[in-house]
Scaffold this motif. Structure first.
Motif, PDB file in Angstrom:
ATOM      1  N   ARG A  54       3.455  -1.222   7.102  1.00 20.31           N
ATOM      2  CA  ARG A  54       2.322  -0.739   6.318  1.00 20.31           C
ATOM      3  C   ARG A  54       2.638  -0.773   4.829  1.00 20.31           C
ATOM      4  NH1 ARG A  54       1.997   4.866   9.256  1.00 20.31           N
ATOM      5  NH2 ARG A  54       4.170   4.644   8.689  1.00 20.31           N
ATOM      6  N   LEU A  55       1.605  -0.926   4.050  1.00 20.68           N
ATOM      7  CA  LEU A  55       1.695  -0.886   2.593  1.00 20.68           C
ATOM      8  C   LEU A  55       0.747   0.194   2.100  1.00 20.68           C
ATOM      9  CD1 LEU A  55       2.370  -1.977  -0.271  1.00 20.68           C
ATOM     10  CD2 LEU A  55       0.468  -3.574   0.047  1.00 20.68           C
ATOM     11  N   PHE A  56       1.279   1.154   1.376  1.00 17.55           N
ATOM     12  CA  PHE A  56       0.472   2.223   0.791  1.00 17.55           C
ATOM     13  C   PHE A  56       0.433   2.005  -0.713  1.00 17.55           C
ATOM     14  CE2 PHE A  56       2.296   3.831   4.674  1.00 17.55           C
ATOM     15  CZ  PHE A  56       1.224   4.436   5.301  1.00 17.55           C
ATOM     16  N   CYS A  57      -0.745   1.829  -1.249  1.00 19.94           N
ATOM     17  CA  CYS A  57      -0.883   1.602  -2.688  1.00 19.94           C
ATOM     18  C   CYS A  57      -1.081   2.928  -3.408  1.00 19.94           C
ATOM     19  CB  CYS A  57      -2.065   0.687  -2.975  1.00 19.94           C
ATOM     20  SG  CYS A  57      -1.832  -0.971  -2.332  1.00 19.94           S
ATOM     21  N   THR A  58      -0.599   2.972  -4.612  1.00 18.03           N
ATOM     22  CA  THR A  58      -0.773   4.172  -5.423  1.00 18.03           C
ATOM     23  C   THR A  58      -2.169   4.181  -6.041  1.00 18.03           C
ATOM     24  OG1 THR A  58       0.098   3.097  -7.388  1.00 18.03           O
ATOM     25  CG2 THR A  58       1.690   4.248  -5.986  1.00 18.03           C
ATOM     26  N   ILE A  59      -2.604   5.346  -6.438  1.00 17.50           N
ATOM     27  CA  ILE A  59      -3.897   5.459  -7.110  1.00 17.50           C
ATOM     28  C   ILE A  59      -3.859   4.667  -8.414  1.00 17.50           C
ATOM     29  CG2 ILE A  59      -5.431   7.068  -8.323  1.00 17.50           C
ATOM     30  CD1 ILE A  59      -4.739   9.123  -6.144  1.00 17.50           C
ATOM     31  N   GLY A  60      -2.754   4.764  -9.120  1.00 16.97           N
ATOM     32  CA  GLY A  60      -2.617   4.039 -10.381  1.00 16.97           C
ATOM     33  C   GLY A  60      -2.648   2.534 -10.218  1.00 16.97           C
ATOM     34  N   CYS A  61      -2.310   2.047  -9.046  1.00 19.16           N
ATOM     35  CA  CYS A  61      -2.306   0.608  -8.779  1.00 19.16           C
ATOM     36  C   CYS A  61      -3.721   0.060  -8.636  1.00 19.16           C
ATOM     37  CB  CYS A  61      -1.505   0.332  -7.508  1.00 19.16           C
ATOM     38  SG  CYS A  61      -1.533  -1.365  -6.933  1.00 19.16           S
ATOM     39  N   VAL A  62      -4.580   0.799  -7.978  1.00 12.15           N
ATOM     40  CA  VAL A  62      -5.888   0.265  -7.598  1.00 12.15           C
ATOM     41  C   VAL A  62      -7.050   0.896  -8.363  1.00 12.15           C
ATOM     42  CG1 VAL A  62      -7.476  -0.038  -5.660  1.00 12.15           C
ATOM     43  CG2 VAL A  62      -5.029  -0.292  -5.301  1.00 12.15           C
ATOM     44  N   GLN A  85     -20.107   1.875  -4.790  1.00 15.15           N
ATOM     45  CA  GLN A  85     -19.676   0.498  -5.045  1.00 15.15           C
ATOM     46  C   GLN A  85     -18.171   0.266  -4.922  1.00 15.15           C
ATOM     47  OE1 GLN A  85     -21.712  -2.171  -5.532  1.00 15.15           O
ATOM     48  NE2 GLN A  85     -23.266  -0.687  -4.935  1.00 15.15           N
ATOM     49  N   LYS A  86     -17.370   1.311  -4.951  1.00 11.99           N
ATOM     50  CA  LYS A  86     -15.917   1.113  -4.965  1.00 11.99           C
ATOM     51  C   LYS A  86     -15.391   0.339  -3.757  1.00 11.99           C
ATOM     52  CE  LYS A  86     -14.733   4.600  -8.261  1.00 11.99           C
ATOM     53  NZ  LYS A  86     -13.922   5.723  -8.640  1.00 11.99           N
ATOM     54  N   PRO A  87     -15.840   0.615  -2.535  1.00 15.78           N
ATOM     55  CA  PRO A  87     -15.348  -0.201  -1.415  1.00 15.78           C
ATOM     56  C   PRO A  87     -15.718  -1.685  -1.550  1.00 15.78           C
ATOM     57  CG  PRO A  87     -16.264   1.837  -0.587  1.00 15.78           C
ATOM     58  CD  PRO A  87     -16.620   1.762  -2.054  1.00 15.78           C
ATOM     59  N   ARG A  88     -16.895  -1.970  -2.074  1.00 15.85           N
ATOM     60  CA  ARG A  88     -17.305  -3.365  -2.268  1.00 15.85           C
ATOM     61  C   ARG A  88     -16.410  -4.047  -3.300  1.00 15.85           C
ATOM     62  NH1 ARG A  88     -19.640  -6.164  -5.964  1.00 15.85           N
ATOM     63  NH2 ARG A  88     -20.204  -4.363  -7.210  1.00 15.85           N
ATOM     64  N   ILE A  89     -16.136  -3.349  -4.387  1.00 14.82           N
ATOM     65  CA  ILE A  89     -15.281  -3.912  -5.436  1.00 14.82           C
ATOM     66  C   ILE A  89     -13.864  -4.106  -4.898  1.00 14.82           C
ATOM     67  CG2 ILE A  89     -14.284  -3.508  -7.717  1.00 14.82           C
ATOM     68  CD1 ILE A  89     -16.856  -1.818  -8.318  1.00 14.82           C
ATOM     69  N   LEU A  90     -13.348  -3.098  -4.204  1.00 12.69           N
ATOM     70  CA  LEU A  90     -12.014  -3.204  -3.616  1.00 12.69           C
ATOM     71  C   LEU A  90     -11.942  -4.390  -2.664  1.00 12.69           C
ATOM     72  CD1 LEU A  90      -9.142  -2.163  -3.003  1.00 12.69           C
ATOM     73  CD2 LEU A  90     -10.177  -0.770  -1.207  1.00 12.69           C
ATOM     74  N   HIS A  91     -12.941  -4.531  -1.812  1.00 16.39           N
ATOM     75  CA  HIS A  91     -12.940  -5.627  -0.843  1.00 16.39           C
ATOM     76  C   HIS A  91     -12.958  -6.979  -1.560  1.00 16.39           C
ATOM     77  CE1 HIS A  91     -13.370  -7.417   3.074  1.00 16.39           C
ATOM     78  NE2 HIS A  91     -14.385  -8.133   2.634  1.00 16.39           N
TER      79      HIS A  91
END
Length: 147
Positions: free
Chosen positions: A36-44, A124-130
């Protein structure tokens, strides 16, 4: 960031530190367990601005992902089974998005059953992330998620 306990807040640095610890713990996982890869809040999070265009926000997203993978010594995406790019909150409600990289799917992990259109529930955040994540995977020659 508001916690589940009323009137208690949590620094995003604590969440980021926890993501780093979880990534480090992956080296102790059983062979049959998914990597698994867990991203930081600051990363995304800074790259999920729905006011700016995706053309503007994607390059920092890609740079942050590269840096995150390098920091945790996982530069090969094919070695990662699942990715948890971001913990989100809207109006004091939290949810998580999980990408399964071995079986190209993603899920929104939410403790509230949703009958509504995800665009209405999550903004919109999930759409942008995707969009960013799919573009990143394609740029790395990894795999193709549906857009």
């Amino acid at each position: 960031m508001q916690t589940l306990k009323v009137n208690n807040n949590l620094s995003s640095f604590v969440v980021d530190t926890w993501a780093i610890i979880l990534n480090d713990n992956e080296k102790y996982k059983a062979d049959e367990s998914p990597m698994r890869l867990f991203c930081t809040i600051g990363c995304v999070h800074p790259t999920l601005d729905n006011v700016k265009s995706i053309i503007v926000t994607y390059p920092p997203f890609a740079e942050n992902m590269d840096e995150m993978l390098t920091r945790i010594n996982r530069t090969k995406l094919e070695n990662i089974d699942m990715s948890f790019p971001q913990l989100f909150h809207i109006n004091e409600h939290f949810y998580l998005i999980c990408y399964n990289l071995k079986n190209p799917t993603y899920e929104i992990i939410d403790n509230i059953a949703r009958e509504d259109d995800p665009k209405i529930c999550y903004g919109q955040k999930p759409r942008i992330l995707h969009s960013h994540f799919v573009k990143y995977l394609k740029a790395k020659g990894y795999l193709c998620f549906g857009e």
